[in-house]
Design a protein around this motif. Structure first.
Motif: not given
Length: 386
Positions: A305-313, A337-344
């Motif tokens: 779960l990434v803090e803020g609104r900026q996606p990390v790619r 659906s989460v309303g936030a940036p996520i990553a693996m």
């Protein structure tokens, strides 16, 4: 690394080189007629979106979406003792699998690295149906042909399209057209007839939602797609939403989250190592994979779960306090659906526990993230009435 070529290079120019042909799928014109924005993916023109990724993503989570996944490789593999022959290439228990029960497995190299992930279904004593990734299907076929006994025949079913209908209302809508589909449960498949066309349908998918995947003769694909989107619950959905849906579901994408440098244990896919196969240690790379399973891998795939609104790619790095790279982001984006940036990402084992905080570096800018259990959105597969 940039895909662009500098204006001045020392590379020789060959005027006779022809551009690589981008192939079309049976529904190519069908997508364009519906306003799809087409992009090149896995060597094919594919629809990335129709009305917008966010809207298509949310529609699928709430209703049902039709995905054209005909670029995937559909294989019919036949011959005596075909299940045992395939077990020499992957860690699934195939020879004792129930008929028409799909299994997720991994094509492994001799070091236990992942060459592809796939779905296989025993259809009879001497036949297995398999679906492999579109970008790797020809390499997969070559790998298997080289290693399978001569009496095994492998047919790449290029005369078939593959359509996926996903979402909480998907099965009920499809069952209006194809009675009996709603009797299937998750990872169960069967043969069906639609207007005289033989279909192979499995209750499975790549979104975390309930749904089906339909193998259909290419000549019937347009008529079936028309009939599906005529159902009020179903809209056509593009690759963009397919990617955000599978990311929320915590499902890896080959070539990004999986490759030959990763093993099943690193990728947190230990469930794909069947108990019988682990005990026999008779699959490719078993010594390394089982040693990792016992001692733990150096790196492990986790959700962030990434803090803020900026996606990390993909391509961002995981860094330690001194800024040294210790891991890598393999998929990332904004999760509707989460309303936030996520990553693996692959992170050191010491940081893999949920709740651990990590620092990511994207184009030199730091981002804070927290390791979290996957899936990010609960799976809603139908496993039968309790």
């Amino acid at each position: 690394m940039s895909d662009s070529v500098p204006p001045s290079t020392d590379l020789p120019i060959d005027d006779e080189l022809e551009p690589i042909e981008i192939l079309t799928l049976p529904l190519d014109a069908w997508h364009r007629e519906r306003g799809a924005r087409m992009v090149e993916f896995a060597g094919y023109h594919m629809p990335v979106q129709y009305e917008g990724i966010m809207a298509e993503h949310l529609w699928t989570r709430e209703h049902a979406g039709l995905f054209d996944v005909s670029h995937m490789g559909q294989l019919g593999i036949t011959g005596p003792n075909v299940a045992a022959a395939l077990e020499a290439l992957m860690p699934a228990a195939i020879s004792d699998a129930p008929l028409n029960k799909a299994r997720y497995s991994l094509l492994l190299d001799d070091q236990g690295g992942v060459l592809d992930d796939l779905m296989l279904t025993p259809q009879g004593e001497d036949r297995v149906y398999m679906v492999v990734n579109g970008a790797t299907k020809y390499d997969d076929v070559a790998h298997m042909i080289e290693r399978l006994p001569d009496e095994i025949t492998l047919n790449l079913m290029e005369e078939h399209a593959l359509l996926a209908v996903q979402g909480p209302e998907a099965v009920a809508a499809v069952a209006r057209l194809i009675p009996g589909v709603d009797a299937l449960v998750f990872m169960q498949a069967g043969a069906f007839d639609w207007q005289g066309h033989a279909l192979w349908i499995s209750r499975s998918g790549y979104t975390g939602e309930d749904g089906v995947e339909i193998s259909v003769p290419a000549e019937a694909a347009v008529a079936l797609a028309d009939a599906l989107v005529a159902q009020p619950e179903i809209k056509p959905i593009g690759l963009g939403a397919r990617d955000s849906l599978r990311l929320e579901a915590g499902l890896p994408l080959y070539g990004h989250d999986l490759d030959p440098t990763t093993t099943p244990v690193m990728a947190d896919l230990g469930f794909a190592l069947a108990k019988r196969r682990r005990e026999a240690a008779d699959f490719p790379g078993a010594a390394r994979v089982l040693a990792e399973r016992e001692a733990g891998p150096a790196l492990r795939r986790v959700g962030l779960l990434v803090e803020g609104r900026q996606p990390v790619r993909e391509g961002a790095t995981v860094v330690d306090e001194g800024g040294a790279t210790v891991g890598r982001v393999t998929s990332g984006g904004f999760a509707p659906s989460v309303g936030a940036p996520i990553a693996m990402a692959y992170v050191p084992a010491a940081l893999a526990a949920p709740g651990s905080t990590v620092t990511l570096s994207q184009r030199g800018k730091p981002h804070q993230a927290t390791v979290t259990a996957m899936p990010f959105v609960p799976h809603r597969y139908f496993r039968g009435v309790k």
